[in-house]
Design an enzyme around this catalytic site. Structure first.
Site, mmCIF file in Angstrom:
data_model
loop_
_atom_site.group_PDB
_atom_site.id
_atom_site.type_symbol
_atom_site.label_atom_id
_atom_site.label_comp_id
_atom_site.label_asym_id
_atom_site.label_seq_id
_atom_site.Cartn_x
_atom_site.Cartn_y
_atom_site.Cartn_z
ATOM 1 N N HIS A 162 0.835 -1.203 0.000
ATOM 2 C CA HIS A 162 0.000 0.000 0.000
ATOM 3 C C HIS A 162 0.872 1.256 0.000
ATOM 4 O O HIS A 162 1.913 1.301 0.660
ATOM 5 C CB HIS A 162 -0.893 0.034 1.238
ATOM 6 C CG HIS A 162 -2.133 -0.806 1.118
ATOM 7 N ND1 HIS A 162 -2.957 -0.741 0.014
ATOM 8 C CD2 HIS A 162 -2.702 -1.700 1.968
ATOM 9 C CE1 HIS A 162 -3.984 -1.563 0.190
ATOM 10 N NE2 HIS A 162 -3.852 -2.160 1.365
ATOM 11 N N CYS A 236 0.347 1.849 -5.762
ATOM 12 C CA CYS A 236 -0.596 2.700 -6.496
ATOM 13 C C CYS A 236 -0.067 4.122 -6.634
ATOM 14 O O CYS A 236 0.691 4.605 -5.791
ATOM 15 C CB CYS A 236 -1.947 2.736 -5.776
ATOM 16 S SG CYS A 236 -2.775 1.147 -5.696
ATOM 17 N N ARG A 245 -0.046 2.530 -11.574
ATOM 18 C CA ARG A 245 0.953 1.864 -10.759
ATOM 19 C C ARG A 245 2.311 2.531 -10.900
ATOM 20 O O ARG A 245 2.696 2.971 -11.991
ATOM 21 C CB ARG A 245 1.076 0.386 -11.161
ATOM 22 C CG ARG A 245 -0.156 -0.439 -10.875
ATOM 23 C CD ARG A 245 -0.456 -0.579 -9.392
ATOM 24 N NE ARG A 245 -1.666 -1.362 -9.163
ATOM 25 C CZ ARG A 245 -2.876 -0.825 -9.047
ATOM 26 N NH1 ARG A 245 -3.031 0.497 -9.149
ATOM 27 N NH2 ARG A 245 -3.922 -1.597 -8.822
#
Length: 258
Positions: A162, A236, A245
């Site tokens: 993340h 991300c 990405r």
């Protein structure tokens, strides 16, 4: 003199309007408070909870491996017989490395089996098998893409994490520069990779970046053309979105058995 007579019906209508406005205002305030609490939960509580959980998992792995310290911080591990030299190979020539006995080849799903250390980012987090949100990423762990290689193996050791919320381990990987080091510890060895290049933005469906020889299918100028020993970090981008990405690649530089 004219006398204005207010009928009961008019007063009742005005009273209903006032009540409607008051109720609407209360609802808006309530919704605002709920949204604020959700933002606090996502941006603060999930980070705190995930970071603490990830730290406990790192400590548990270290106890399991029978050592209390981390990998050497900021320096590449020394080379051993059968391992590559401490400097990346020239050009795109592949590097040969001996994988010590005990390397986890096929960890069980969601199993934590390695520790990722990035000295430049002061990052030290567990690596687990798979990239499921609930089972891996939302715990603050870094996830290993199934069907990509394991650390130290020829091919591509590809990871996801993340960038925002839930520990956000890859929040600042955009700051990594060529020659920065990335260390991966397993029960068997410590592998040191050296950052080589970055793809700032590509499609979320660009599967080429995690292939055995990583190369973007969207931006073919980015990636490699020859087999080697690679590491790939994906997250991300832009921040607080999942539209694209961000990809960071590195090459295996050295391996030190435990």
């Amino acid at each position: 003199m004219r006398v204005v007579v207010l009928e009961h019906g008019t007063r009742r209508r005005r009273e209903r309007r006032r009540r409607a406005w008051w109720t609407g205002g209360e609802l808006l305030v309530t919704v605002g408070i709920v949204l604020l609490l959700l933002v606090v939960h996502q941006l603060w509580w999930t980070n705190r909870e995930a970071k603490e959980g990830a730290q406990r998992k790192v400590e548990a792995l270290e106890r399991e491996w029978g050592r209390g310290g981390g990998a050497d911080s900021g320096t590449a591990a020394s080379s051993e017989p059968g391992s590559p030299s401490s400097s990346p190979a020239a050009g795109e020539a592949s590097v040969r490395v001996t994988i010590p006995d005990g390397t986890v080849a096929n960890p069980a799903g969601s199993q934590s089996y390695a520790v990722l250390t990035i000295p430049r980012l002061h990052l030290r987090v567990p690596v687990a098998e798979g990239v499921g949100k609930q089972s891996v990423l939302n715990k603050g762990y870094v996830g290993h893409y199934r069907n990509t290689q394991q650390p130290g193996q020829a091919g591509n050791f590809a990871l996801a994490g993340h960038r925002n919320t839930h520990g956000e381990p890859f929040r600042y990987i955009n700051r990594l520069a060529p020659k920065d080091t990335i260390q991966v510890e397993t029960e068997a060895a410590v592998y040191t990779y050296v950052v080589d290049r970055t793809l700032r933005q590509t499609s979320a469906r660009d599967s080429g970046v995690i292939r055995r020889t990583p190369r973007s299918t969207v931006h073919p100028a980015y990636g490699y053309t020859s087999p080697g020993y690679y590491i790939t970090l994906t997250t991300c981008t832009p921040e607080y979105t999942s539209r694209y990405r961000l990809v960071v690649w590195g090459r295996l530089s050295s391996m030190r058995p435990r």
